[in-house]
Design a protein around this motif. Structure first.
Motif, PDB file in Angstrom:
ATOM      1  N   VAL A 211       0.830  -1.203   0.000  1.00  0.00           N
ATOM      2  CA  VAL A 211       0.000   0.000   0.000  1.00  0.00           C
ATOM      3  C   VAL A 211       0.862   1.250   0.000  1.00  0.00           C
ATOM      4  N   SER A 212       1.891   1.282   0.844  1.00  0.00           N
ATOM      5  CA  SER A 212       2.719   2.482   0.928  1.00  0.00           C
ATOM      6  C   SER A 212       3.475   2.732  -0.367  1.00  0.00           C
ATOM      7  N   ARG A 213       4.038   1.683  -0.964  1.00  0.00           N
ATOM      8  CA  ARG A 213       4.771   1.872  -2.216  1.00  0.00           C
ATOM      9  C   ARG A 213       3.841   2.338  -3.337  1.00  0.00           C
ATOM     10  N   THR A 214       2.647   1.787  -3.376  1.00  0.00           N
ATOM     11  CA  THR A 214       1.712   2.153  -4.441  1.00  0.00           C
ATOM     12  C   THR A 214       1.227   3.589  -4.280  1.00  0.00           C
ATOM     13  N   LEU A 215       0.816   3.947  -3.083  1.00  0.00           N
ATOM     14  CA  LEU A 215       0.263   5.284  -2.874  1.00  0.00           C
ATOM     15  C   LEU A 215       1.340   6.360  -2.959  1.00  0.00           C
ATOM     16  N   ILE A 216       2.464   6.151  -2.279  1.00  0.00           N
ATOM     17  CA  ILE A 216       3.507   7.180  -2.267  1.00  0.00           C
ATOM     18  C   ILE A 216       4.145   7.334  -3.638  1.00  0.00           C
ATOM     19  N   SER A 218       2.645   7.091  -6.420  1.00  0.00           N
ATOM     20  CA  SER A 218       1.675   7.557  -7.403  1.00  0.00           C
ATOM     21  C   SER A 218       1.809   9.054  -7.648  1.00  0.00           C
ATOM     22  N   LYS A 219       1.595   9.471  -8.885  1.00  0.00           N
ATOM     23  CA  LYS A 219       1.635  10.899  -9.201  1.00  0.00           C
ATOM     24  C   LYS A 219       0.418  11.636  -8.665  1.00  0.00           C
ATOM     25  N   GLU A 220      -0.650  10.895  -8.312  1.00  0.00           N
ATOM     26  CA  GLU A 220      -1.849  11.550  -7.794  1.00  0.00           C
ATOM     27  C   GLU A 220      -1.682  12.046  -6.360  1.00  0.00           C
ATOM     28  N   ILE A 221      -0.876  11.347  -5.552  1.00  0.00           N
ATOM     29  CA  ILE A 221      -0.720  11.713  -4.148  1.00  0.00           C
ATOM     30  C   ILE A 221       0.260  12.876  -4.023  1.00  0.00           C
ATOM     31  N   LEU A 236       9.654   5.401   4.648  1.00  0.00           N
ATOM     32  CA  LEU A 236       8.666   6.116   3.844  1.00  0.00           C
ATOM     33  C   LEU A 236       9.236   7.414   3.280  1.00  0.00           C
ATOM     34  N   MET A 237      10.124   8.052   4.030  1.00  0.00           N
ATOM     35  CA  MET A 237      10.775   9.270   3.527  1.00  0.00           C
ATOM     36  C   MET A 237      11.576   8.977   2.259  1.00  0.00           C
ATOM     37  N   LYS A 238      12.222   7.823   2.234  1.00  0.00           N
ATOM     38  CA  LYS A 238      12.988   7.450   1.039  1.00  0.00           C
ATOM     39  C   LYS A 238      12.065   7.233  -0.150  1.00  0.00           C
ATOM     40  N   LEU A 239      10.917   6.613   0.093  1.00  0.00           N
ATOM     41  CA  LEU A 239       9.953   6.427  -0.995  1.00  0.00           C
ATOM     42  C   LEU A 239       9.425   7.774  -1.481  1.00  0.00           C
ATOM     43  N   ALA A 240       9.164   8.679  -0.543  1.00  0.00           N
ATOM     44  CA  ALA A 240       8.630   9.992  -0.905  1.00  0.00           C
ATOM     45  C   ALA A 240       9.641  10.825  -1.676  1.00  0.00           C
ATOM     46  N   ALA A 241      10.932  10.583  -1.430  1.00  0.00           N
ATOM     47  CA  ALA A 241      11.958  11.350  -2.137  1.00  0.00           C
ATOM     48  C   ALA A 241      11.904  11.100  -3.637  1.00  0.00           C
ATOM     49  N   ASP A 242      11.615   9.868  -4.025  1.00  0.00           N
ATOM     50  CA  ASP A 242      11.593   9.543  -5.447  1.00  0.00           C
ATOM     51  C   ASP A 242      10.467  10.256  -6.186  1.00  0.00           C
ATOM     52  N   SER A 243       9.367  10.511  -5.478  1.00  0.00           N
ATOM     53  CA  SER A 243       8.229  11.166  -6.127  1.00  0.00           C
ATOM     54  C   SER A 243       8.076  12.624  -5.701  1.00  0.00           C
TER      55      SER A 243
END
Length: 475
Positions: A211-216, A218-221, A236-243
């Motif tokens: 869920v976290s990888r899919t939502l974070i 996504s270009k919509e979030i 999660l911060m690392k995932l958020a950095a990519d987007s």
């Protein structure tokens, strides 16, 4: 008392379950027995939720602020009316005493009421410019938001994110913990029954990593708000950095409590003992490291031990219970290991120290003379354990308080006004309570520093965390 709720996903205005989805067993921590099955969202479910949140956002952000506020206030009213029902579900899922569960529902309602009104005072500003020119600064909703919340305050922490996000005009996809899906479902049900438009709120249970990888990713979030452990927050911060997704992180703590010899000792003990064992110590701001001035150290230990021995432990549905079980099967083992390590390194176990015979119970525990080398002095115990050390000087206790990388909450007890002012200035923490534990209130920011995260929830700062700032210049 039966576990009375229908566990489903809520996506694009519809409740969903079954249809070949995987499920997870919800466990009552007082009995260690399963009480329900919660459906897990598929990737297709998440894609549908993302599309709905993106589609609903333009209309929701354009909805009149009074209309948004009316929906939030109605949801608050429904939560209060349903507090007995929701509280019983919460207790069976999480274990806390029923009185605490009902109070959590009431606190959640208060958040919706407060933000329904606060958003009306969301003012911008006009800058001074020559005649005929105009420069203004406004705040606008950031867009669709993904929220991730923990099991220790499953409805309150969810409301703390949903209330300001919805008030500003954001749409939300909420992922609650699998331990407590029922009370989260009832919170969403209150919003639905209050008239929240289709697509504005989605509820997705499911595998945390997927869920976290899919939502974070996504270009919509446009924004992620997370409450949980420091380790998961950093992931999660690392995932958020990519987007390049904006984030608010409310992470772990290890709250110091500074007890000076000029405090009202009996009054202080009457406050700190119930607070330490509230929700079985499973509180991110739970008072944990007690630094007590050496002149009253022995008296403090004696009074703390006496009061701890009177804490009634049992099923949270029993009205006489003052402390319920830990929330899952991992916690008793983890807490026990920390106590064993501390004892091996010289700490004294004055009360408790053992797990119960059934369920996920653990005795309220007091440790004395705990050395800094003990793991429990460096790792958040997140359980019903108070650790104590004596101190002699002001400078020494400030150094000890600031020793760890955590900085979420700290507390102090003193009747010296100048000392109180210095404590507020010198302790490295996002929140400091002096002669009080009332630090989580709707109109004040709640958040930490250092490894305890960044950004605030609560107060006007919580509203602003779901907004972007725009400067408009006109000549």
């Amino acid at each position: 008392m039966s576990y009375d709720t229908d566990l489903k996903l809520f996506i694009d205005g519809a409740w969903k379950s079954g249809e070949g989805r995987d499920s997870h067993t919800v466990v009552n921590p007082a009995t260690a027995g399963g009480i329900a099955e919660v459906p897990y969202a598929t990737r297709a479910d998440l894609d549908e939720a993302l599309a709905a949140a993106a589609r609903a956002w333009p209309e929701w952000r354009s909805t009149d602020v009074d209309k948004r506020g009316a929906i939030l206030r109605k949801a608050a009213k429904l939560l209060r009316e349903r507090a007995d029902h929701i509280g019983a579900i919460l207790t069976q899922e999480q274990g806390k005493p029923i009185a605490e569960a009902k109070a959590e529902v009431a606190g959640s309602a208060q958040l919706f009421d407060w933000y329904a009104e606060e958003v009306k005072r969301d003012y911008g500003r006009t800058l001074v410019r020559p005649a005929g020119q105009l420069s203004r600064v406004i705040r606008q909703p950031v867009g669709p938001v993904a929220t991730f919340t923990p099991w220790n305050f499953p409805i309150y922490l969810m409301a703390k994110k949903l209330a300001p996000a919805l008030a500003t005009g954001c749409t939300v996809i909420a992922r609650p913990p699998h331990e407590t899906p029922g009370c989260a479902t009832e919170l969403i049900r209150a919003l639905v029954d209050a008239g929240i438009p289709k697509g504005v709120v989605q509820l997705v249970h499911g595998d945390a990593d997927m869920v976290s990888r899919t939502l974070i990713g996504s270009k919509e979030i446009r924004k992620v708000s997370f409450t949980g452990s420091t380790n998961v927050g950093k992931h999660l911060m690392k995932l958020a950095a990519d987007s390049m997704t904006r984030i608010t992180m409310e992470l772990g703590g290890h709250a110091p409590v500074l007890v000076f010899d000029d405090c009202d000792l009996e009054k202080t003990l009457d406050m700190v003992v119930p607070q330490k064992f509230r929700n079985a110590g499973q509180v991110c701001v739970s008072p944990t490291r007690f630094y007590v001035q050496e002149t009253i150290y022995d008296a403090f230990l004696k009074g703390f031990a006496e009061r701890t021995g009177k804490v009634k432990v049992g099923d949270g549905l029993d009205a006489d219970t003052r402390m319920g079980p830990l929330a899952n099967d991992r916690r008793p083992e983890a807490v026990g290991a920390l106590i064993e390590d501390a004892a091996a390194k010289g700490a004294r176990v004055l009360t408790g120290g053992q797990r119960g015979n059934s369920g996920f119970f653990f005795q309220p525990t007091l440790l004395a003379d705990v050395p800094n080398e003990a793991n429990i002095m460096n790792e958040e115990p997140f359980g019903p354990v108070a650790v104590t050390r004596a101190f002699s000087t002001f400078d020494e206790v400030i150094e000890q308080s600031n020793r760890l990388p955590f900085g979420l909450a700290a507390f102090a007890f003193t009747e010296n006004g100048r000392r109180a002012n210095l404590l507020g200035e010198l302790i490295e923490s996002g929140m400091v309570g002096i002669n009080t534990f009332a630090i989580s209130v709707p109109d004040a920011p709640f958040g930490g520093v250092k490894d305890s995260g960044f950004g605030s929830e609560g107060g006007k700062e919580g509203l602003e965390s779901y907004q972007v700032v725009k400067a408009i210049h006109q000549a």
